[in-house]
Design a protein around this motif. Structure first.
Motif, mmCIF file in Angstrom:
data_model
loop_
_atom_site.group_PDB
_atom_site.id
_atom_site.type_symbol
_atom_site.label_atom_id
_atom_site.label_comp_id
_atom_site.label_asym_id
_atom_site.label_seq_id
_atom_site.Cartn_x
_atom_site.Cartn_y
_atom_site.Cartn_z
ATOM 1 N N GLY A 205 1.700 7.613 -6.617
ATOM 2 C CA GLY A 205 0.685 8.628 -6.877
ATOM 3 C C GLY A 205 -0.715 8.103 -7.059
ATOM 4 N N MET A 206 -0.968 6.845 -6.682
ATOM 5 C CA MET A 206 -2.320 6.296 -6.806
ATOM 6 C C MET A 206 -3.250 6.944 -5.786
ATOM 7 S SD MET A 206 -2.040 2.201 -7.478
ATOM 8 C CE MET A 206 -1.315 1.551 -8.979
ATOM 9 N N PRO A 207 -4.487 7.243 -6.173
ATOM 10 C CA PRO A 207 -5.461 7.748 -5.202
ATOM 11 C C PRO A 207 -5.732 6.709 -4.109
ATOM 12 C CG PRO A 207 -6.225 8.082 -7.450
ATOM 13 C CD PRO A 207 -5.027 7.191 -7.538
ATOM 14 N N GLU A 208 -6.089 7.178 -2.942
ATOM 15 C CA GLU A 208 -6.310 6.280 -1.806
ATOM 16 C C GLU A 208 -7.423 5.275 -2.097
ATOM 17 O OE1 GLU A 208 -5.300 4.662 1.775
ATOM 18 O OE2 GLU A 208 -4.307 6.302 0.707
ATOM 19 N N ARG A 209 -8.423 5.690 -2.830
ATOM 20 C CA ARG A 209 -9.526 4.776 -3.158
ATOM 21 C C ARG A 209 -9.029 3.615 -4.011
ATOM 22 N NH1 ARG A 209 -12.803 4.600 -7.539
ATOM 23 N NH2 ARG A 209 -11.891 6.550 -8.319
ATOM 24 N N ILE A 210 -8.170 3.901 -4.981
ATOM 25 C CA ILE A 210 -7.627 2.845 -5.837
ATOM 26 C C ILE A 210 -6.705 1.939 -5.037
ATOM 27 C CG2 ILE A 210 -6.287 2.363 -7.911
ATOM 28 C CD1 ILE A 210 -8.991 3.631 -8.445
ATOM 29 N N VAL A 211 -5.895 2.531 -4.171
ATOM 30 C CA VAL A 211 -5.007 1.728 -3.313
ATOM 31 C C VAL A 211 -5.814 0.764 -2.464
ATOM 32 C CG1 VAL A 211 -3.365 1.829 -1.394
ATOM 33 C CG2 VAL A 211 -3.219 3.494 -3.256
ATOM 34 N N PHE A 212 -6.912 1.275 -1.935
ATOM 35 C CA PHE A 212 -7.715 0.446 -1.019
ATOM 36 C C PHE A 212 -8.350 -0.727 -1.750
ATOM 37 C CE2 PHE A 212 -11.575 -0.634 1.313
ATOM 38 C CZ PHE A 212 -11.076 -0.783 2.601
ATOM 39 N N VAL B 151 -5.405 -3.287 -1.077
ATOM 40 C CA VAL B 151 -5.715 -3.624 0.316
ATOM 41 C C VAL B 151 -6.752 -4.741 0.401
ATOM 42 C CG1 VAL B 151 -6.694 -2.753 2.467
ATOM 43 C CG2 VAL B 151 -5.089 -1.351 1.169
ATOM 44 N N VAL B 152 -7.859 -4.590 -0.321
ATOM 45 C CA VAL B 152 -8.939 -5.575 -0.229
ATOM 46 C C VAL B 152 -8.501 -6.969 -0.674
ATOM 47 C CG1 VAL B 152 -11.234 -6.187 -1.080
ATOM 48 C CG2 VAL B 152 -10.746 -3.830 -0.387
ATOM 49 N N PRO B 153 -7.858 -7.143 -1.842
ATOM 50 C CA PRO B 153 -7.430 -8.498 -2.224
ATOM 51 C C PRO B 153 -6.488 -9.146 -1.212
ATOM 52 C CG PRO B 153 -7.347 -7.042 -4.117
ATOM 53 C CD PRO B 153 -7.599 -6.167 -2.932
ATOM 54 N N ASN B 154 -5.575 -8.358 -0.639
ATOM 55 C CA ASN B 154 -4.642 -8.923 0.334
ATOM 56 C C ASN B 154 -5.323 -9.250 1.660
ATOM 57 O OD1 ASN B 154 -2.343 -8.839 -1.306
ATOM 58 N ND2 ASN B 154 -1.973 -6.688 -0.823
ATOM 59 N N ALA C 268 0.829 -1.205 0.000
ATOM 60 C CA ALA C 268 0.000 0.000 0.000
ATOM 61 C C ALA C 268 0.864 1.257 0.000
ATOM 62 C CB ALA C 268 -0.933 -0.016 1.214
ATOM 63 N N THR C 269 1.953 1.220 0.742
ATOM 64 C CA THR C 269 2.843 2.390 0.793
ATOM 65 C C THR C 269 3.469 2.660 -0.573
ATOM 66 O OG1 THR C 269 3.327 1.915 3.114
ATOM 67 C CG2 THR C 269 4.846 3.368 1.952
ATOM 68 N N ALA C 270 3.905 1.592 -1.254
ATOM 69 C CA ALA C 270 4.498 1.758 -2.583
ATOM 70 C C ALA C 270 3.476 2.277 -3.586
ATOM 71 C CB ALA C 270 5.082 0.427 -3.056
#
Length: 312
Positions: free
Chosen positions: A219-226, A230-233, A212-214
Motif C-alpha cells: 500500500g505504499m504510494p508510488e512516490r515513496i516506492v520510487f 527504486v532510486v537506491p537500487n 517495487a512490486t512488494a
C-alpha cells in the motif's frame, strides 16, 4: 565488515598499474619531437649552452638511467625540477591543483543535480512525451564537443548577456565561484547526458523489480516506492559509470581549462608539452593517473556501501 576486506588488499593491486603508467608516460614524453634545452634557450643558443642545460637536468644520460632517477625521486616524494619554471615539479603542481579540483568537484555535483531529476522524469513517464524529450536532449548532448559547448556558453552568458566572466580564476572566493560557473556547466552538460541515460534505464528496470512490486502491494504510494526503493537500487551501475567518467573528466580538464584559461593542471600540462618540459609532463600525468585510480577505489567502496549484495 568482511565486505570491506578488499580495502586492505586493493591498494596493493594498484601498484603495478601505477608502475605501468609511469613507464608509458616516461617513454611517450621522450618521444615528443624537439629538445627541451633548445626550446628553453631559443634558436640562437650555442651548443655549449645547450650541453650545459642537458647536463644540469640529466637529459644527457641514457633513458634507462633517467627513468631510475625518476623512480628515485618518486620514492623520495619528489618529481624533479621544472626546466621552464625553475622550481620543483611537486610544488608547481600544488599551486595549480586547486582550480582543477574545484572544476572536477563542481562539475560532478552539477552533473548529478541535472541527471537525477531528468532520469526520474523519464523513468516515471516511460514511453511518454517527457521520456522522449529527455532521450532526445541526452542524445544531442552527447554529440556536442566540450570545447564548442564552452565557446557557445561564453558567447551567450559573457559576451551577449554580460552575466559571467569570460576566463580566468579570480582572487577572492566569490570571484572563483563566478569564474567556475561556465567551465563547470560545460562539463556538466556533457557528463549529465551519459549519466541520465544510464540512470533512466536502471530506474525503469527497478520499477519492474520484485522489491517495487512488494512495496506497492503493502500500500505504499508510488512516490515513496520510487524514491525509497527504486532510486537506491538504480544507483549502483550509475556510480560505476560516474567513476569511469570522472577519470575521463580528470584528463578532459585539459580542454576545458584551455578554453576558459583556468590556471589549473590541464593548462599546465599543455604548456609543458609545448615547451618539452619533461618533468612537469611526467608529474602531471602521474597525478592524473593516481587521481583516476583513487576515484575508482572510492567508487568501489560506495558501491559496496549502497548494495550489501555486492562483494569485491
Amino acid at each position: 565488515m568482511h565486505r570491506y576486506r578488499f580495502v586492505l588488499t586493493r591498494p596493493l593491486q594498484f601498484l603495478p598499474v601505477i608502475f605501468g603508467i609511469s613507464v608509458i608516460t616516461f617513454i611517450l614524453v621522450r618521444l615528443i619531437p624537439g629538445d627541451p634545452a633548445r626550446n628553453l634557450l631559443g634558436a640562437r643558443a650555442t651548443p655549449t649552452a645547450i650541453a650545459n642545460i642537458r647536463a644540469q637536468y640529466g637529459l644527457d644520460q641514457p633513458m634507462w638511467l633517467q627513468y631510475l632517477y625518476f623512480l628515485k625521486n618518486l620514492a623520495n616524494g619528489e618529481m624533479g625540477k621544472s626546466i621552464l619554471y625553475k622550481i620543483d615539479v611537486l610544488r608547481l603542481i600544488v599551486t595549480r591543483i586547486e582550480p582543477t579540483v574545484a572544476l572536477v568537484t563542481s562539475s560532478v555535483v552539477l552533473s548529478i543535480l541535472i541527471a537525477v531529476p531528468m532520469a526520474a522524469i523519464a523513468a516515471r513517464n516511460a514511453g511518454k512525451a517527457p521520456d522522449h524529450a529527455v532521450r532526445i536532449v541526452s542524445t544531442f548532448g552527447i554529440g556536442f564537443p566540450p570545447f564548442w559547448l564552452g565557446l557557445m556558453l561564453i558567447i551567450l552568458f559573457s559576451v551577449e548577456l554580460g552575466l559571467l566572466p569570460v576566463s580566468g580564476y579570480g582572487a577572492t572566493t566569490g570571484d572563483k565561484l563566478a569564474h567556475l560557473i561556465l567551465p563547470s556547466l560545460t562539463v556538466a552538460l556533457s557528463l549529465s547526458t551519459v549519466l541520465t541515460r544510464s540512470l533512466r534505464a536502471a530506474m525503469i528496470e527497478s520499477l519492474k523489480s520484485d522489491v517495487a512490486t512488494a512495496a506497492r502491494a503493502r500500500g505504499m504510494p508510488e512516490r515513496i516506492v520510487f524514491w525509497r526503493h527504486v532510486v537506491p537500487n538504480s544507483l549502483v551501475p550509475t556510480v560505476n559509470l560516474l567513476a569511469v567518467n570522472i577519470g575521463w573528466l580528470i584528463g578532459g580538464t585539459v580542454v576545458v581549462e584551455s578554453v576558459f584559461a583556468l590556471p589549473g593542471m590541464g593548462q599546465l600540462l599543455v604548456r609543458a608539452i609545448f615547451s618539452r618540459d619533461y618533468m612537469v609532463v611526467q608529474g602531471v600525468a602521474m597525478v592524473f593517473a593516481c587521481a583516476t585510480v583513487l576515484v575508482n577505489f572510492v567508487a568501489d567502496i560506495v558501491t559496496v556501501a549502497i548494495d550489501p549484495r555486492v562483494k569485491l
